[in-house]
Design a protein around this motif. Structure first.
Motif, short mmCIF file in Angstrom:
data_model
loop_
_atom_site.label_atom_id
_atom_site.label_comp_id
_atom_site.label_asym_id
_atom_site.label_seq_id
_atom_site.Cartn_x
_atom_site.Cartn_y
_atom_site.Cartn_z
N UNK A 46 -21.77 -32.96 -12.35
CA UNK A 46 -22.92 -33.35 -13.17
C UNK A 46 -24.17 -32.88 -12.45
N UNK A 47 -25.01 -32.10 -13.17
CA UNK A 47 -26.24 -31.59 -12.57
C UNK A 47 -27.39 -32.54 -12.82
N UNK A 48 -28.53 -32.19 -12.28
CA UNK A 48 -29.74 -32.98 -12.46
C UNK A 48 -30.18 -32.96 -13.92
N UNK A 49 -30.86 -34.02 -14.34
CA UNK A 49 -31.45 -34.03 -15.67
C UNK A 49 -32.50 -32.92 -15.78
N UNK A 50 -32.84 -32.56 -17.01
CA UNK A 50 -33.83 -31.48 -17.20
C UNK A 50 -35.18 -31.86 -16.61
N UNK A 51 -35.57 -33.11 -16.67
CA UNK A 51 -36.84 -33.56 -16.09
C UNK A 51 -36.76 -35.07 -15.90
N UNK A 78 -29.89 -37.93 -9.49
CA UNK A 78 -28.47 -38.00 -9.15
C UNK A 78 -27.79 -36.69 -9.51
N UNK A 79 -26.83 -36.30 -8.67
CA UNK A 79 -25.88 -35.24 -8.99
C UNK A 79 -24.49 -35.72 -8.58
N UNK A 80 -23.46 -35.14 -9.23
CA UNK A 80 -22.08 -35.43 -8.86
C UNK A 80 -21.40 -34.11 -8.52
N UNK A 81 -20.59 -34.11 -7.45
CA UNK A 81 -20.02 -32.90 -6.90
C UNK A 81 -18.50 -32.90 -7.07
N UNK A 82 -17.92 -31.71 -7.06
CA UNK A 82 -16.46 -31.60 -7.06
C UNK A 82 -15.89 -32.02 -5.71
N UNK A 83 -16.51 -31.56 -4.65
CA UNK A 83 -16.03 -31.85 -3.29
C UNK A 83 -16.87 -32.98 -2.69
N UNK A 143 -24.14 -32.11 -25.44
CA UNK A 143 -24.29 -30.68 -25.17
C UNK A 143 -23.95 -30.31 -23.74
N UNK A 144 -23.80 -31.29 -22.83
CA UNK A 144 -23.48 -31.00 -21.43
C UNK A 144 -21.99 -31.23 -21.19
N UNK A 145 -21.42 -30.47 -20.25
CA UNK A 145 -20.02 -30.64 -19.88
C UNK A 145 -19.87 -31.84 -18.95
N UNK A 146 -18.69 -32.44 -18.95
CA UNK A 146 -18.44 -33.59 -18.07
C UNK A 146 -16.98 -33.58 -17.66
N UNK A 147 -16.64 -34.40 -16.68
CA UNK A 147 -15.27 -34.50 -16.20
C UNK A 147 -15.02 -35.93 -15.74
N UNK A 148 -13.83 -36.43 -15.99
CA UNK A 148 -13.41 -37.73 -15.48
C UNK A 148 -12.15 -37.51 -14.67
N UNK A 149 -11.96 -38.28 -13.61
CA UNK A 149 -10.84 -38.03 -12.71
C UNK A 149 -10.27 -39.35 -12.23
#
Length: 1017
Positions: free
Chosen positions: A186-191, A203-208, A991-997
């Motif tokens: 998950x990347x940063x919000x546009x603003x 906030x950001x969320x990372x794979x690693x 419109x944004x991609x997401x992932x749950x794990x």
């Protein structure tokens, strides 16, 4: 809307777009019909103008036909349509059609600068009425879903001729799938938007979850601090900005390896309101004007305006800021400054009116009518309040020009017009008009032409002097600098001669003909029956006894009068400081030598810091004494004083500055006065410095002792200890200590109990340090310095022994003081080892202590190293301990081996404690040498013991031996499924991609099923 205009006239369309919720400027398009993009046809015929302020968007111009304006911003889109019809005929001026009430000026249309659609020039055909309106079809939606081979057919059906433009637009309309990020879940919000002073988080969320991230602000890396806080929880990274301000309004990036995530932070500044409004100001010309207001925030920006023009700092206007207070200053007001003044902030405004009046001119003495005879002199004189005022003289409305007979003068506040040798044509009305004032002074000049037959008559002269209003008989009091005019009426026939005298000196003489010193400071103006004595700007030398004497043939008269000049006094003299305190100073001075002719009422005092030019008043009421105590001063700072004398006339000039002085106070009393030692004639005292020292510091101490009323003083001391000597034995004495500095003595610190002067017996005692109570071990060559304190009174006798014998070694140094003894060896040797005995003795009382010193060195090599047995890949070694152990125990041995091929030594064993070992893992067929080092606390021996070369042969194992391998039993690793990391709730933007794990532990591998609503996989 529809617009209708005359041919060859300008038509302007304006559109306003609400972009208050958009972060960036939207994309704007003007279209004619369904396909013609007017942006490619811009020229002199079609012109566009855009203005973007987050609230409005302006676009213009077109020809006959249907038009559409499209606005797009990311996934948002809006449009509006209108028609333009061009008709023949004429309209007055340009026709402006507004979509919103907002006007944009357009330049005059010239020749076309680009190619346009000429369909407007074709013959107009009337549209046939249709029963049912055709439903509008969006051709772009059809093209979007059509195949490329059908584009030409659809364009022909819907009248689209620009196929190249059609393909370009379809290319832009295709959605580009966002590239999937390898680093970010998950990347940063546009603003982000935050109020000033508040906190914001990104906030950001990372794979690693173990990867490191960097945060950048405008391309510069951010370091962690109290303002910028970094948080790391699992695969979530957070940047927190505390107390946001305008400098935080910037672009931010989160960098993971080569990938970046961008955002912007917008800081909203709260509106600044005006808490104190402007007041109206009324002044006269030349005065200073100040408009003052207060706002809700310190350091806020405000604008000052007058008549729609912003005011800036220049020679006329000054703008001051002091916290929340803002001031507009006009140095010298003029008539042009009259008007309304405004102050603006981003949250309010205020206004104040300035009124400027012309300063009124005060007439101190007006001109008077004159009646003069032929050949006499006529003088018109007036006095106004302003010395700088100039004016003109007029006669019957015509300006008077100076000449041989006519003179015009202006001295200070007095204006004069003098006409010599008056003639009949000089008669008329004379007027003085000051320039710049609506004021005029008028008087009439009468010409007297009378024929008188002279009949001789004689009357004795008489002086009619009236000084009753001055209080004292014939005494006139004048303030220095003021004007004195004394009019004395005189009678007598014929006209008496007037003589004014000061003391015995003739001051001014005047006879029957009027004689006056018109331009002099001291003069006499004499007429037939009046003599006026005038002093302009009285001075102190004008004081004295004056006489007026009038004489004629019939007699003489005389009058005496006294003129007393009073002035402000001379300044006081000899201002000096007589004493100082912690924050006070006593100042005294001598009265002024001259009191100005009036009694001194008192004095005013001022002070300033040395080196400063700012004086501070100490009293506002007159102080009558010549000694003053100044208070509320800063200790340790140099000050200067000056004094003003005051009498009934005014305030004198300041006296000379006093010499610089410093308010300072004595210290507080010393503390903790104690007795450290007492003998039969001395006493050692000890104390602590004063708790309050002040700026003066401590220069020293004075010790005083008292015996039945007597005392002794023992000078200034600079230490906190002192041994008082020469005291009477057996007496009980009291002691006290006083601290001294530049301000004098402090309060004394006195002992509460008396001290008896006598010797105190104390048994000798050695206080052996802890490290010397066990064996003291040092290496050869090291330095030894043993400090051993002891006690005893009187001073004990110290003696050193080594191994029971007197210490006579010159390399061992001994130094002894009253409290300790030192044994010093500069470079230790092995023969310094032994038992040292220290004894302290007073008469038959004695104390002893033994100190065991051991000096150690590296050991010698082992003896007789030999190989006792060889078998397989092993060799057994034995040796004997070294003869020289280095004066300490052997802690182990180090064994090394070397083969004949490589000649390199390799360690087999370290710290081997036994004098034997077995070397293993030797190579069959090689020849080996062995060497052995001995080791103690100093390290390995410098010399080494070697063995002879030994060949080692390895025999193969017997062939009848077999190895039975045990059976292997596999362990059961099966386990039931268990979630080690469950699913968590997730909120995403459309419109944004997401992932749950999640994470599952099980063996063997399990099948995972993901279900969401009706969806299951």
């Amino acid at each position: 809307r529809k617009g209708k205009g005359a041919s060859s006239y300008n038509v302007t369309f304006m559109a306003k777009v609400d972009s208050s919720d958009l972060l960036r400027k939207p994309n704007m398009k003007w279209l004619k019909g369904k396909w013609l993009d007017l942006g490619s046809k811009a020229g002199k015929h079609v012109q566009f103008k855009e203005t973007y302020d987050r609230n409005s968007k302006v676009l213009v111009e077109g020809d006959a036909g249907g038009y559409r304006c499209e606005v797009t911003s990311k996934d948002k889109c809006d449009s509006c349509t209108f028609e333009v019809t061009v008709e023949g005929g004429s309209l007055p001026g340009n026709l402006i059609l507004l979509l919103v009430p907002f006007l944009v000026p357009r330049g005059d249309a010239g020749e076309d600068a680009g190619d346009l659609d000429f369909s407007a020039l074709l013959k107009k055909r009337e549209k046939k009425a249709r029963d049912e309106p055709k439903e509008e079809v969006d051709v772009w939606e059809i093209l979007k879903d059509a195949k490329p081979c059908d584009y030409e057919k659809i364009a022909f059906d819907y009248g689209i001729t620009d196929l190249r433009g059609l393909l370009k637009r379809l290319k832009k309309m295709k959605k580009v799938e966002p590239k999937k990020s390898d680093a970010f879940l998950k990347k940063l919000e546009q603003c982000y938007s935050v109020d000033k002073g508040k906190r914001t988080q990104m906030h950001v969320e990372l794979h690693d979850p173990n990867v490191q991230v960097k945060w950048l602000k405008n391309g510069v890396e951010i370091k962690p601090s109290a303002k910028y806080v970094f948080e790391c929880v699992g695969n979530k990274r957070t940047l927190t900005i505390n107390k946001s301000n305008l400098s935080d309004d910037a672009a931010y990036e989160c960098v993971v390896g080569e990938e970046k995530s961008f955002t912007e932070v917008f800081v909203k500044e709260p509106p600044v309101t005006i808490t104190k409004l402007l007041d109206d100001v009324h002044v006269v010309v030349g005065e200073k004007v100040e408009f003052e207001c207060e706002v809700s925030e310190e350091g806020a920006n405000v604008r000052w305006m007058k008549d729609g023009v912003e005011l800036t700092k220049d020679g006329k206007y000054r703008i001051k800021k002091d916290g929340k207070k803002h001031t507009l200053v006009i140095n010298e007001a003029t008539i042009e400054d009259i008007g309304m003044y405004y102050v603006y902030t981003n949250g309010g405004e205020s206004k104040g009116e300035l009124e400027v009046e012309v300063k009124e001119l005060e007439v101190l003495q007006s001109i008077a009518d004159l009646s003069v005879k032929a050949c006499e002199q006529a003088m018109f004189k007036c006095e106004v309040s302003d010395e700088k005022v100039v004016g003109k003289w007029f006669k019957d409305g015509v300006e008077v020009k100076p000449g041989n007979r006519i003179k015009v003068s202006h001295i200070g506040r007095i204006h004069k017009l003098m006409i010599d040798d008056v003639k009949p044509q000089d008669e008329g009305n004379y007027t003085f008009v000051p320039e710049g004032y609506a004021l005029s002074l008028s008087a009439k000049l009468n010409f007297i032409e009378i024929k008188i037959e002279y009949v001789p008559r004689q009357d004795p002269p008489k002086i009619h002097l009236d000084t009753s209003s001055t209080g004292s008989k014939n005494t006139i009091v004048v303030v220095a600098g003021n004007k004195l005019r004394l009019d004395v009426e005189i009678t007598g026939e014929p006209v008496p001669t007037v003589c004014w005298m000061k003391g015995d000196t003739v001051r001014i003489y005047a006879g029957p003909v009027v004689i006056s010193e018109a331009e002099g400071r001291v003069r006499v103006e004499t007429r037939t029956t009046l003599s006026s004595f005038v002093i302009e700007g009285a001075e102190r030398p004008d004081e004295g006894q004056y006489s007026i004497i009038v004489t004629n043939p019939a007699g003489e008269d005389r009058a005496e009068l006294t003129v007393k000049i009073v002035d402000v006094p001379n300044p006081p003299e000899n201002v000096r400081c007589m004493g100082v305190g912690e924050d006070t100073a006593t100042i005294t001075w001598d009265p002024p030598k001259f009191d100005g002719g009036a009694p001194i009422k008192g004095y005013l005092m001022e002070r300033k810091k040395q080196g400063s030019s700012r004086w501070t008043k100490l009293n506002f009421e007159v102080f009558e004494s010549t000694t003053y105590e100044a208070k509320k001063m800063i200790e340790g700072v140099f000050y200067e004083m000056r004094v003003f004398a005051v009498n009934g006339i005014g305030i004198s000039q300041p006296s000379g500055n006093s010499k610089p002085f410093m308010p300072i106070a004595p210290t507080s009393e010393p503390t903790r006065l104690t007795v450290e030692d007492v003998t039969d004639s001395t006493c050692a005292l000890k104390w602590r410095p004063p708790e309050r020292v002040g700026a003066g510091g401590v220069d020293g101490y004075i010790i005083e002792w008292c015996k039945e009323g007597g005392e002794g003083v023992f000078g200034d001391l600079d230490k906190n200890t002192y041994r008082v000597k020469g005291l009477p034995t057996g007496e009980k004495l009291l002691f006290r200590v006083v601290a001294m500095n530049i301000a004098g003595r402090s309060p004394p610190c006195t002992m509460k109990q008396s001290v008896t002067v006598r010797e105190i017996m104390e048994y000798p005692k050695i206080r052996l340090p802890r490290q010397l109570r066990t064996k003291f071990i040092r290496k050869v060559g090291e330095k030894i310095n043993l400090v051993i304190p002891f006690q005893g009174k009187p001073r004990p006798v110290v003696n050193w022994l080594k191994d029971g014998e007197p210490l006579e070694n010159k390399s061992v140094g001994i130094r002894t003081s009253d409290f300790d003894t030192i044994l010093f060896i500069r470079s230790a040797e092995r023969d310094h080892s032994g038992t040292y005995t220290l004894s302290v003795q007073i008469d038959n009382m004695q104390d002893k202590a033994d100190i065991h010193i051991q000096i150690v060195d590296k050991p010698g090599p082992p003896i007789n190293v030999m190989v006792t047995d060889v078998w397989g890949f092993n060799a057994a070694l034995e040796w004997k301990p070294p003869k020289d152990t280095g004066n300490t125990d052997i802690t182990g041995y180090t064994i090394q081996k070397a083969d004949k091929k490589t000649q390199g030594w390799f360690t087999v064993y370290e710290h081997n404690r036994r004098p034997s070992c077995t070397a293993s893992d030797l190579v069959m067929g090689n020849e080996y040498s062995f060497r052995v080092f001995s080791e103690n606390i100093c390290g390995l021996s410098d010399e080494v013991a070697f063995t002879i070369t030994v060949p080692i042969y390895i025999h193969p194992p017997p062939s009848d031996l077999e190895y039975n391998k045990p059976a292997f039993k596999e362990k059961d690793m099966s386990s039931s499924p268990k979630f080690t990391a469950p699913l968590v709730d997730r909120v995403v933007v459309a419109g944004y991609s997401t992932a749950i794990s999640c994470a599952v532990r099980a063996y063997p591998k399990v099948r995972v099923c993901v279900c969401g609503g009706e969806y299951c996989n």
